[in-house]
Scaffold this motif. Structure first.
Motif: not given
Lengths: 804, 804
Positions: B82, B85-88, B174, B265, B268-269, B272, B366
């Protein structure tokens, strides 16, 4: 400020739980309790307001907490109604301990206070004294304390009320423990996990706990979390904790009286139904126990506005809502406030509570203020203890036999459990560590308490278990305290390092015990016994984070007559010390003992004699043959004892004519001067052990400074060289741990060599040998990851003894 | 033991979150991490199983924890997906710290471990070293520790992971802090209340915390509470805590990979979406944050049966599932178990992770193992500090001006808050006591953090506040630690007595700091600063339960280079000490200072000079005029300083020619020998203050034994007579408190009289005067409830000084 007049929102058509007369009388009691509460906080004199209030009637320093008090008073009178209605046996725990003005007011209204303290009589002079003594020098504290009748819960540090309540309820099947949890206290960690106590309560054989979460909305200056989450979230949280919450919310007194009465009727009916179902054999499922959520204004019935600011219903009423009585406005507000309770309707001119109101109190022991469980010592029966010597490890000669000390202790505890099974007054507590601490023999006699779901792979779980394990040292300690304070017995076994989690709870209990001794009607309760094991020297898995021997330093700060600290060096001394602790009262006993296989030193007779002395010379290990020794090697703790004897062995071999006396200390308090501690040795006896002028190499289990502190007043203290934990820890081998802290045999022997000048030219050689051994040790463990056989398999007595 | 073959229960028609290829690679990483975990626990050599396993390949002592590890590994690889996928920007906190084999395995797979420790390379030899060092003497501990890349959380005592996570998330908008909470840890009090951290998190300006409650069902020997309550109760509890729980439950790996991917998913959605809504100005309502509940077998993928007992899915797999490698059966089970992960599919023959698997790791910073927030010192910027001297109280001469020390400190902290508002890297923490501790000036610059419901009567509450108040010392400490460990600054103000609640957390942080210093890549972090106020001598409301000065004794047990203890006697010294502490790093500073109005002694210049010395002679208060004094009166702490000066005044009047030297100690560590503490005075400097032979009457704030312990090695220690807290507390007047503990001016003066033999026949008269005063005091407070004006209003300088 009117307490029972406005009822605009009331729905008169609804069926009421209370008759008008009941409601009127309950409200009258509540007003009386509120009146007495305000009086305690504010007044020095003029207790019935029979004259106009003048500033000299008011205390010069105003100290106390009003905010929580009217809510407590409200709860108390409603509990009294339900107690009488069902002849309940109920104990009251006030989590908001600063609500003492309320608790004390009710005990006075019930008559208990005057029975115990006749000078605070049920008349005008008694009222004057009741008011004056509160939060007054040489009077009584501003929070519930040991001198409060009916209380087992000090109103000091917050967080422990609900754990105390569960502790009180265990094994008291006919008791209902009502526990008021303040919404401030509810934010603490210990309280937040205490809700799970219901997974450890057996409805068949334990009593019930009725939590009343009192949402008055504010702490000192902040709102509370639970008062500011949504109603849905709160209900969800409490259901998640396994409760059925019943909400009582509002501020109109008449309306609230009806709601509270209904709620309590329902709660008690649910408790009775749960208990009946379970006791008739109908269900083994964990029930959803009722609880009440009371949402009422902070400082309820207090002044609405003070100095232009909202007071009732605000954090401003947390303590004394206003002071500075030189302002006539304040005096006027105070007088109006107190008169709003209409004291002349409550008390006759002599200060006596009117009979129709007094009749609300339950009779005799049914009064919560007189419940015998709150003076647990009065109910306490001594434990039936098997003869501990039958569990002795046979020790034909010192050092030959290997045993695990706590495992042996477990066999004794198993039979203590059996012997007291019928009276159900002994439990063992620990954070999931009873077996890890090698006390597993207990499981031959009982199980772990568990009333949540079970599976076939579970090990010794049962609702009937008497071993209380939850991964919360706070809960373990709180449960045990509640259990002891209601007249039972117990033991808390814990990893040594993590007992610091309850440092502060230990403080509070020690203070309770100290104060209780000054309260004549409180009977002594059983001691709180700690077994600290999995100790600093044997945290092989766990490393530095699990290595801290400082709890005993913390304990040693408390009043000498409260605390005892024991370091039994082997299994038989541990048995002897355990037996002693389980027989003692009003103390906190700390026993530190290892669980690992270790050499045994004393047979049972020698162990008994050694423990009775508390510390003594081990002639069999000494080489001084009764002469003046060159050096004294002292030790306290199992690992230091082992290393000391191994050092004696080394010295014997390297310097055969060195005269060594070995002194072992079991009872640490023997080191303290007699005048400071009843276990302290006289100076003569101390000098007979430690001499007045010889070097003493003292190997001690914990931080060396404690030994220095205890022997500070002794003649030979300048010659004491203490080795102990130097805060050098890691994940490593057992022997490497002692090496890192210079507590090992090689460092001890080297220190002796350094301190005995007459050794002359053999010093260099012997020191070199010790240093070589240390280097060898380091190489060996780096290579093999285990200790070298020479230290791992070392046994006493040394060969040299045979011809020594 | 097959990790990804059986998938009978899988519904192939369902839409899958992961493609088959993704699932295959994720499972491969998971198998690699599990393989490396088992290898670390068991193997000394043969890391790739390129030969048949023999007993000499296995460690001689098997120490470690398998049970929680595969679950952590499972979580870790899914987080990596994840993140990519989202550059977290994600920080990982492993509550089950004993899962270190897993955490370390993943950091090795990510390459970070070898970057930091090149000798543990990404090849066969590196693997061998990785395995060998684990829980091996002079290797690394068996739990996450400061040497674990990516970790800010020691795997020692349980209970603090979630508080650390919130501390890390504050002011890091962030950052997502993923915090795995073990179901054992979840039973602790501190963790149970940590869930409420979400009421203090601002979605606009703080990061997110994503808790993953890992229900693996068992502790050491018991099931866990949360795993054994009904699904409904658990969901209800977590919703009550303000979360939206997403459940991932099962044991079939392929099925679980899909479920976990979908859950993440969704989580995190939701995060956000919450952040977007809030940051776009759409909502000020507290959101219901997502969390994940992962229910998986304990010891997942481990051996199913060992010695006839269930292992996977049982408490038996908590630590090492089996040992005793002399049994061929065990060696066989171990080899089969490790081969079940199919190492040859994961690593090439040289021991390098296959490229397609390695590609799953996020890049550079990351990687959770390389997240800069986990090495907070590297991110730390020094605070911008206003010049503290501008807040000085004007003190034209000693003793004339009255001020509240902490109130003055509050004005400085207010401006520290303002100066660092832009960088948002300073917060103040306390259990609802910031205003009670008189630091209220801070509220001119910021508010109390609050993100639950608000009302118009609330005082300085806001989601943007930077004062963190919850009635949980544990939460305050945990938040502050998390905040500091991620490179920010803070101060914890607390009632002195109740700081013992966090004794054990202090221990863990002190150990973390000590160990960190030995880890070269860890950069220094800001010091943890305590202000202890509302101290033992001024608990006028609260009494005995609030009276304990022992925290500093606890602190003094730790390594000297970590701890500092300050007793500033007045406002200007407090300012100076506070400034110093806020500039320091890698330390724990304890400042003890009162909040009550009190005489001020030093102007700012004198305060700076005095604090720089740490302790010094107060010539203006002494009567020795630089000659050899008859007696030295030393003091540490504000109340002891006041009583000492009042005693000097008394002695001056009764025995005018007595030569007294007054020494005040601000920095307690100056008493320790220089060799033991960098702040310690040299013996020469110490002797210059305390002499080598004169009586020293030392008035000390806390337990006297601490002073004895610190000066034990000093030449004149036999002449030190320390007055301090003797555990005699009550609700009483301030002066009565010092009298009860013999720390008052009359007892101090009497002690001086006793110790100075040359006084001759004036002794009797002066002693009588002191005793008379004590009797007068007792009568006065019993009658009036306040202190007699003579002590209450006493002021320095004494009249006699004018012509002294």
């Amino acid at each position: 400020m009117e307490s029972s007049q406005s009822s605009s929102s009331r729905n008169e058509s609804q069926k009421q739980t209370l008759s008008g007369e009941q409601e009127r009388l309950i409200d009258a009691w509540w007003r009386a309790a509120n009146y007495l509460s305000v009086g305690q906080i504010y007044l020095l004199d003029n207790p019935l307001l029979q004259e106009a209030l003048r500033s000299e009637h008011v205390k010069p320093r105003l100290l106390g907490h009003w905010g929580t008090t009217p809510g407590l008073n409200f709860i108390y009178v409603h509990l009294n109604r339900i107690i009488k209605a069902h002849d309940l046996n109920m104990l009251f725990i006030a989590g908001p301990g600063h609500g003492a003005p309320g608790v004390i007011a009710n005990t006075w209204l019930e008559g208990t206070y005057s029975e115990i303290y006749p000078e605070v009589s049920q008349d005008k002079e008694g009222l004057r004294r009741l008011f004056r003594q509160f939060s007054f020098p040489r009077g009584i504290p501003s929070h519930a304390s040991p001198d409060t009748p009916g209380s087992i819960h000090e109103g000091g540090e917050l967080g422990y009320s609900l754990a105390h309540a569960y502790g009180a309820a265990f094994d008291n099947p006919n008791l209902i423990v009502t526990c008021v949890v303040g919404d401030g206290e509810a934010e603490t960690g210990p309280l937040a996990t205490s809700w799970h106590g219901n997974k450890f309560l057996n409805p068949k054989t334990d009593g019930a706990v009725l939590p009343i979460l009192h949402l008055n909305g504010f702490k000192i200056a902040n709102p509370t979390v639970l008062a500011r989450i949504s109603a849905n979230e709160l209900a969800s949280l409490l259901r998640g904790y396994g409760h059925h919450p019943i909400f009582v919310e509002g501020e109109d007194p008449r309306d609230m009286h009806q709601k509270m009465a209904t709620a309590l009727d329902n709660a008690i009916a649910e408790i009775h139904s749960i208990q009946k179902l379970s006791r008739d054999g109908g269900s083994n499922e964990r029930p959803s126990w009722p609880m009440i959520v009371l949402r009422s204004p902070k400082g309820w019935t207090g002044p609405k506005i003070v100095d232009g600011h909202k007071s009732e219903g605000s954090w401003r009423s947390h303590q004394v809502p206003f002071s500075d009585m030189s302002r006539p406005e304040h005096l006027r507000i105070l007088e109006e406030w107190m008169r709003s309770y209409r004291p002349s309707e409550l008390f006759d001119v002599s200060g006596c509570l009117k009979a129709e109101i007094a009749a609300l109190a339950p009779a005799g022991d049914r009064r919560m203020s007189a419940n015998p469980h709150a003076n647990g010592g009065a109910l306490m029966r001594p434990l039936r203890l098997p003869e501990f010597s039958i569990y002795a490890v046979a020790v034909p000669e010192p050092g030959k036999v290997i045993a695990e000390a706590t495992q042996v202790m477990g066999t004794f505890l198993r039979d203590v459990m059996r012997e007291n099974e019928r009276t159900r007054n002994f439990r063992v507590f620990g954070p999931d560590e009873t077996a890890s601490n090698r006390l597993q023999a207990i499981f031959q006699a009982t199980d772990r308490t568990w009333n949540a779901a079970m599976t076939s792979e579970d090990d010794h779980l049962s609702p009937n278990g008497r071993v209380m394990e939850i991964l919360s040292e706070h809960a373990c300690q709180g449960w045990l305290e509640g259990y002891l304070l209601t007249g039972r017995h117990g033991l808390f076994s814990c990893y040594e390092a993590f007992i610091h989690i309850v440092d502060s709870m230990f403080n509070q209990h020690a203070k309770w015990l100290k104060t209780s001794r000054e309260v004549p009607w409180r009977r002594p309760i059983a001691s709180l016994n700690y077994l600290l094991t999995s100790h600093v020297w044997r945290q092989d898995h766990n490393g530095f984070s699990h290595q801290d021997p400082g709890f005993v330093d913390h304990v040693a700060n408390k009043k000498a007559d409260i605390v005892r600290i024991y370091f039994p060096p082997d299994a038989n001394t541990l048995l002897c010390v355990t037996d002693h602790c389980l027989r003692s009262w009003d103390r906190i006993n700390v026993i530190v003992a290892g669980k690992q296989p270790a050499p045994q030193w004393l047979d049972m007779n020698a162990a008994i004699q050694h423990c009775n002395q508390g510390s003594g010379i081990w002639a069999w290990a000494s080489t001084d043959r009764g002469r003046d020794p060159d050096v004294i090697m002292a030790c306290a703790g199992d690992v230091p004892t082992l290393e000391t004897l191994a050092a004696v062995d080394l010295l014997r071999r390297h310097i055969p004519d060195l005269s060594i006396r070995v002194v072992n200390v079991v009872d640490l308090m023997t080191l303290v001067p007699k005048a400071q501690h009843s276990h302290g040795l006289t100076d003569e006896d101390f000098d007979a052990l430690f001499s007045t002028d010889k070097p003493v190499i003292f190997a001690y289990h914990g931080y060396p400074s404690l030994i220095h502190r205890l022997v500070y007043k002794r003649r030979n203290h300048e010659n004491m060289h203490v080795h102990g934990f130097m805060e050098e820890g890691s994940t490593t081998t057992p022997f490497d741990m002692v090496v890192r802290n210079r507590l090992d045999r090689f460092h001890l022997a080297a220190d002796v060599i350094d301190r005995v000048p007459k050794l002359g030219d053999r010093v260099a050689y012997a020191k070199l040998a010790m240093n070589n051994k240390l280097s060898e040790h380091k190489r060996y463990i780096a290579l093999h990851g285990i200790d070298m056989p020479e230290v791992r398999d070392w046994r006493w007595p040394p060969a040299s003894q045979k011809h020594g």
